[in-house]
Design a protein around this motif. Structure first.
Motif, PDB file in Angstrom:
ATOM      1  N   SER A   1       0.744  -1.226   0.173  1.00  0.00           N
ATOM      2  CA  SER A   1       0.017   0.068   0.006  1.00  0.00           C
ATOM      3  C   SER A   1       0.870   1.355   0.008  1.00  0.00           C
ATOM      4  O   SER A   1       0.476   2.227  -0.455  1.00  0.00           O
TER       5      SER A   1
ATOM      6  N   ILE B   1      -3.521  -0.272  -5.573  1.00  0.00           N
ATOM      7  CA  ILE B   1      -4.075  -1.570  -5.684  1.00  0.00           C
ATOM      8  C   ILE B   1      -5.220  -1.772  -4.781  1.00  0.00           C
ATOM      9  O   ILE B   1      -5.306  -1.353  -3.525  1.00  0.00           O
ATOM     10  N   ASN B   2      -6.162  -2.513  -5.482  1.00  0.00           N
ATOM     11  CA  ASN B   2      -7.556  -2.955  -4.530  1.00  0.00           C
ATOM     12  C   ASN B   2      -7.277  -4.281  -3.911  1.00  0.00           C
ATOM     13  O   ASN B   2      -6.513  -5.198  -4.325  1.00  0.00           O
ATOM     14  N   TYR B   3      -7.704  -4.533  -2.681  1.00  0.00           N
ATOM     15  CA  TYR B   3      -7.638  -5.595  -1.962  1.00  0.00           C
ATOM     16  C   TYR B   3      -8.899  -6.313  -1.479  1.00  0.00           C
ATOM     17  O   TYR B   3     -10.009  -5.459  -1.284  1.00  0.00           O
TER      18      TYR B   3
ATOM     19  N   MET C   1      -5.447  -9.726  -4.189  1.00  0.00           N
ATOM     20  CA  MET C   1      -5.177  -8.407  -4.821  1.00  0.00           C
ATOM     21  C   MET C   1      -5.723  -8.341  -6.205  1.00  0.00           C
ATOM     22  O   MET C   1      -5.705  -9.410  -6.838  1.00  0.00           O
ATOM     23  N   GLN C   2      -6.075  -7.273  -6.549  1.00  0.00           N
ATOM     24  CA  GLN C   2      -6.261  -6.957  -8.093  1.00  0.00           C
ATOM     25  C   GLN C   2      -5.163  -6.316  -8.749  1.00  0.00           C
ATOM     26  O   GLN C   2      -4.869  -5.123  -8.530  1.00  0.00           O
ATOM     27  N   LEU C   3      -4.478  -7.160  -9.435  1.00  0.00           N
ATOM     28  CA  LEU C   3      -3.060  -6.656 -10.228  1.00  0.00           C
ATOM     29  C   LEU C   3      -2.975  -6.608 -11.398  1.00  0.00           C
ATOM     30  O   LEU C   3      -3.724  -7.401 -12.037  1.00  0.00           O
ATOM     31  N   LYS C   4      -2.428  -5.610 -11.940  1.00  0.00           N
ATOM     32  CA  LYS C   4      -2.275  -5.647 -13.466  1.00  0.00           C
ATOM     33  C   LYS C   4      -1.518  -6.591 -13.866  1.00  0.00           C
ATOM     34  O   LYS C   4      -0.521  -6.951 -13.078  1.00  0.00           O
TER      35      LYS C   4
ATOM     36  N   PHE D   1       2.857  -5.856  -9.813  1.00  0.00           N
ATOM     37  CA  PHE D   1       2.190  -6.370 -10.860  1.00  0.00           C
ATOM     38  C   PHE D   1       2.312  -7.924 -10.654  1.00  0.00           C
ATOM     39  O   PHE D   1       3.191  -8.472 -10.166  1.00  0.00           O
TER      40      PHE D   1
END
Length: 186
Positions: free
Chosen positions: A76, A82-84, A103-106, A139
């Protein structure tokens, strides 16, 4: 972190230390969590009923990538975008509750090196194209049916400064567009 033109960046694969017995059966994970961040609820609960002695590391790679609260705090700082979603592991045998996050990662695609001999680790064949990374510090890189968690050197250094259990970092090579060798040993 923005790099100057021509400046090389270092990237690392963040993974679970394979010497630890941390195998958590996929049967205890909800199907929606196994499908990934997009399908998971904001708060998930996973019941672990293993009679084996479990070592819970700061990262769980399988059956789905989860990071501990300590790792989430570090990430963070470097990537607040980044969304969790929270995932609580409940070990009923040891009466433990541990907080992890999905996590929502690219995703950044990889390139495979063709100049390596047989017998190398699969991750040694991978190359990261720096031009696709941009300003991302954290990422994931898809690889077959899983993916690698990749971080820049600043994040890697911060992970090493903390008291994180069960973490392993490995450098990944990267290429830059226009490099006459086709890849650089970063």
């Amino acid at each position: 972190m923005v790099k100057a033109k021509g400046e090389e960046m270092e990237y690392f694969i963040v993974e679970q230390d394979r010497r630890l017995d941390t195998a958590i059966g996929g049967q205890s994970f909800p199907d929606r969590l196994l499908k990934g961040y997009e399908y998971a609820e904001e708060y998930e609960v996973v019941i672990v009923k293993s009679k084996l002695e479990m070592n819970y590391s700061c990262i769980i790679e399988r059956p789905v990538l989860l990071v501990s609260d300590k790792m989430r705090d570090i990430f963070s700082q470097f990537a607040p975008e980044i969304n969790y979603k929270s995932v609580v592991l409940i070990d009923t045998v040891r009466q433990l509750q541990l907080l992890y996050s999905i996590m929502q990662l690219k995703e950044i695609p990889h390139t495979v090196r063709s100049d390596l001999s047989r017998g190398v680790q699969p991750s040694d064949e991978l190359l990261l194209n720096e031009s696709l990374v941009g300003d991302l510090s954290i990422f994931k890189m898809p690889y077959f049916q899983s993916s690698y968690l990749i971080v820049r050197i600043g994040v890697a250094e911060e992970l090493l400064r903390r008291n994180l259990y069960g973490l392993k970092l490995r450098r990944i090579q990267s290429i830059r567009e226009g490099d006459p060798n086709g890849y650089s040993s970063v």
